[in-house]
Design a protein around this motif. Structure first.
Motif, PDB file in Angstrom:
ATOM      1  N   ALA A  50      46.912  32.832  36.693  1.00 33.72           N
ATOM      2  CA  ALA A  50      47.421  33.241  38.000  1.00 33.72           C
ATOM      3  C   ALA A  50      46.292  33.637  38.936  1.00 33.72           C
ATOM      4  CB  ALA A  50      48.409  34.394  37.829  1.00 33.72           C
ATOM      5  N   ALA A  51      45.309  34.359  38.415  1.00 34.99           N
ATOM      6  CA  ALA A  51      44.168  34.767  39.237  1.00 34.99           C
ATOM      7  C   ALA A  51      43.373  33.560  39.718  1.00 34.99           C
ATOM      8  CB  ALA A  51      43.275  35.724  38.443  1.00 34.99           C
ATOM      9  N   ASP A  52      43.201  32.584  38.847  1.00 34.40           N
ATOM     10  CA  ASP A  52      42.493  31.360  39.238  1.00 34.40           C
ATOM     11  C   ASP A  52      43.265  30.596  40.314  1.00 34.40           C
ATOM     12  OD1 ASP A  52      40.521  31.959  37.434  1.00 34.40           O
ATOM     13  OD2 ASP A  52      41.172  30.512  35.909  1.00 34.40           O
ATOM     14  N   LEU A  53      44.578  30.590  40.210  1.00 33.80           N
ATOM     15  CA  LEU A  53      45.401  29.929  41.225  1.00 33.80           C
ATOM     16  C   LEU A  53      45.282  30.641  42.570  1.00 33.80           C
ATOM     17  CD1 LEU A  53      48.494  29.332  38.944  1.00 33.80           C
ATOM     18  CD2 LEU A  53      47.205  27.509  40.063  1.00 33.80           C
ATOM     19  N   ARG A  54      45.262  31.959  42.510  1.00 29.91           N
ATOM     20  CA  ARG A  54      45.084  32.731  43.744  1.00 29.91           C
ATOM     21  C   ARG A  54      43.752  32.386  44.408  1.00 29.91           C
ATOM     22  NH1 ARG A  54      43.569  39.047  44.402  1.00 29.91           N
ATOM     23  NH2 ARG A  54      44.300  39.345  46.530  1.00 29.91           N
ATOM     24  N   ALA A  55      42.681  32.325  43.593  1.00 30.13           N
ATOM     25  CA  ALA A  55      41.364  31.998  44.127  1.00 30.13           C
ATOM     26  C   ALA A  55      41.331  30.587  44.705  1.00 30.13           C
ATOM     27  CB  ALA A  55      40.317  32.139  43.017  1.00 30.13           C
ATOM     28  N   TYR A  56      42.017  29.650  44.065  1.00 26.62           N
ATOM     29  CA  TYR A  56      42.068  28.276  44.570  1.00 26.62           C
ATOM     30  C   TYR A  56      42.749  28.247  45.945  1.00 26.62           C
ATOM     31  CZ  TYR A  56      42.776  23.222  44.743  1.00 26.62           C
ATOM     32  OH  TYR A  56      42.756  21.901  45.128  1.00 26.62           O
ATOM     33  N   GLY A  57      43.836  28.989  46.072  1.00 24.89           N
ATOM     34  CA  GLY A  57      44.541  29.034  47.353  1.00 24.89           C
ATOM     35  C   GLY A  57      43.682  29.606  48.460  1.00 24.89           C
ATOM     36  N   GLU A  58      42.941  30.664  48.143  1.00 25.28           N
ATOM     37  CA  GLU A  58      42.061  31.270  49.139  1.00 25.28           C
ATOM     38  C   GLU A  58      40.990  30.281  49.591  1.00 25.28           C
ATOM     39  OE1 GLU A  58      42.300  35.961  47.725  1.00 25.28           O
ATOM     40  OE2 GLU A  58      40.735  34.644  46.922  1.00 25.28           O
ATOM     41  N   GLU A  59      40.460  29.548  48.635  1.00 20.54           N
ATOM     42  CA  GLU A  59      39.374  28.609  48.952  1.00 20.54           C
ATOM     43  C   GLU A  59      39.860  27.386  49.713  1.00 20.54           C
ATOM     44  OE1 GLU A  59      36.036  25.827  46.643  1.00 20.54           O
ATOM     45  OE2 GLU A  59      37.178  27.343  45.535  1.00 20.54           O
ATOM     46  N   LEU A 100      51.283  41.059  36.422  1.00 21.84           N
ATOM     47  CA  LEU A 100      50.897  39.986  37.353  1.00 21.84           C
ATOM     48  C   LEU A 100      50.663  40.539  38.752  1.00 21.84           C
ATOM     49  CD1 LEU A 100      53.083  36.890  36.440  1.00 21.84           C
ATOM     50  CD2 LEU A 100      50.612  36.920  36.714  1.00 21.84           C
ATOM     51  N   GLY A 101      51.530  41.433  39.187  1.00 23.62           N
ATOM     52  CA  GLY A 101      51.353  42.027  40.507  1.00 23.62           C
ATOM     53  C   GLY A 101      50.019  42.735  40.629  1.00 23.62           C
ATOM     54  N   GLU A 102      49.657  43.455  39.575  1.00 24.39           N
ATOM     55  CA  GLU A 102      48.384  44.172  39.547  1.00 24.39           C
ATOM     56  C   GLU A 102      47.201  43.205  39.603  1.00 24.39           C
ATOM     57  OE1 GLU A 102      47.446  48.141  37.143  1.00 24.39           O
ATOM     58  OE2 GLU A 102      47.407  46.374  35.849  1.00 24.39           O
ATOM     59  N   ARG A 103      47.276  42.119  38.815  1.00 25.67           N
ATOM     60  CA  ARG A 103      46.179  41.142  38.773  1.00 25.67           C
ATOM     61  C   ARG A 103      46.064  40.377  40.099  1.00 25.67           C
ATOM     62  NH1 ARG A 103      43.231  38.614  34.493  1.00 25.67           N
ATOM     63  NH2 ARG A 103      43.863  40.478  33.344  1.00 25.67           N
ATOM     64  N   LEU A 104      47.188  40.231  40.802  1.00 32.22           N
ATOM     65  CA  LEU A 104      47.199  39.433  42.029  1.00 32.22           C
ATOM     66  C   LEU A 104      47.119  40.287  43.296  1.00 32.22           C
ATOM     67  CD1 LEU A 104      49.928  36.816  41.018  1.00 32.22           C
ATOM     68  CD2 LEU A 104      47.447  36.476  41.121  1.00 32.22           C
ATOM     69  N   GLY A 105      46.672  41.515  43.153  1.00 32.30           N
ATOM     70  CA  GLY A 105      46.430  42.332  44.341  1.00 32.30           C
ATOM     71  C   GLY A 105      47.665  42.933  44.966  1.00 32.30           C
ATOM     72  N   GLY A 106      48.733  43.072  44.177  1.00 33.38           N
ATOM     73  CA  GLY A 106      49.928  43.751  44.674  1.00 33.38           C
ATOM     74  C   GLY A 106      50.968  42.875  45.335  1.00 33.38           C
ATOM     75  N   VAL A 107      50.825  41.543  45.251  1.00 32.54           N
ATOM     76  CA  VAL A 107      51.851  40.681  45.847  1.00 32.54           C
ATOM     77  C   VAL A 107      53.145  40.797  45.049  1.00 32.54           C
ATOM     78  CG1 VAL A 107      50.137  39.052  46.710  1.00 32.54           C
ATOM     79  CG2 VAL A 107      51.268  38.607  44.518  1.00 32.54           C
TER      80      VAL A 107
END
Length: 310
Positions: A50-59, A100-107
């Motif tokens: 999930a964290a890697d997916l978040r980073a991909y979206g940001e990039e 997951l919420g914690e790992r993804l910055g509270g989303v």
């Protein structure tokens, strides 16, 4: 571009996507669960993915995901975001939404049962699109069901609605892991057909797909194995349609890949059994193994919609 993270966690692998507001798959990826390393490692694999997916979206899309949805097997407390139990992953009472919420910055994070989440996708954007009442039944290692009602999936009072695989269709049948005998999934799941055909053919490596091919070539032993499975499946489905009166029966999973080798005799067997019931349309699932992932994306967008209107 606004998007959500969608994760579908299976026994051995995970399917994931970044999903746009229109339901478009902006990015897809797959990864092993790593279950051989134990339940804690599986949870960490999910969080890292999930964290890697978040980073991909940001990039690639200029912003982080606005929410996440995850579909998991086993017993699920969706309301409290807890993965209660999954025998094939070895976990109990995992606070998946919180982690997951914690790992993804509270989303915000939505958690769903894998089959019900797949059913949500089939109902809204797949084979059941436009149907106000349907039953989605994937025939895989086991058999479960998702009861679709007006665009939502009925979970039941305790989260167990739709467990059609544990309807007893042959009281003198094989023992089931649930403690009963003759449950539908012991007779008509892909794994049940695999076991029956391996025995009948004398080939321990033969599986349900091999049985279907042998049926198509007219092998009498395969025809008998297939007929027994279809007969049991029809019995379970008629029980379900008697209780639920769905407009559609959507059949998915590995066994449905046999196409009309399954659907032609199944439709006939169901039709033979109905009396006063209205015969529903029996159709193959449309989304294949992406249903759970797409459904997880829908859960995430639904969660955002609910928060906006709350």
């Amino acid at each position: 571009m606004k998007h959500v993270i969608a994760l579908d966690v299976g026994g051995t692998g995970m399917k994931a996507a970044l999903v746009g507001a229109d339901g478009a798959l902006l990015y897809e990826a797959r990864r092993a669960t790593g279950r051989e390393r134990g339940p804690d490692a599986v949870v960490e694999s999910i969080l890292a993915f999930a964290a890697d997916l978040r980073a991909y979206g940001e990039e690639h899309f200029g912003e982080s995901a606005v929410a996440a949805g995850v579909a998991v097997p086993g017993l699920v407390d969706a309301e409290n975001g807890i993965a209660v139990y999954a025998s094939n992953l070895g976990w109990r009472d995992v606070p998946m939404r919180h982690l997951l919420g914690e790992r993804l910055g509270g989303v915000p994070v939505a958690l769903g049962h894998d089959v019900r989440t797949g059913g949500l996708a089939e109902g809204r954007i797949g084979a059941g699109k436009g149907a106000d009442r349907f039953l989605f039944v994937p025939l895989g290692t086991g058999i479960a069901g998702a009861i679709g009602i007006a665009g939502t999936i009925e979970a039941g009072a305790h989260g167990y609605a739709g467990e059609i695989g544990h309807i007893v269709v042959r009281p003198d049948g094989p023992d089931c892991g649930c403690g009963q005998r003759g449950c539908l999934e012991t007779l008509a799941s892909a794994s049940a057909v695999t076991q029956a055909w391996a025995t009948a053919s004398g080939d321990p490596t033969a599986d349900a797909a091999d049985c279907a091919k042998a049926v198509e070539s007219g092998d009498p032993a395969a025809v008998e194995v297939w007929r027994n499975a279809v007969d049991a499946l029809a019995a379970g489905l008629v029980t379900a349609l008697t209780l639920l009166d769905p407009r559609m029966l959507i059949i998915g999973g590995g066994l449905a890949e046999a196409g009309e080798t399954l659907f032609t005799p199944l439709r006939a067997a169901v039709e033979e059994r109905v009396t006063f019931q209205t015969l529903p349309d029996i159709a193959p699932a449309a989304l294949g193994d992406t249903a759970g992932c797409l459904g997880a994306g829908l859960l995430a967008w639904d969660l955002l919609s609910t928060e906006v209107t709350a």
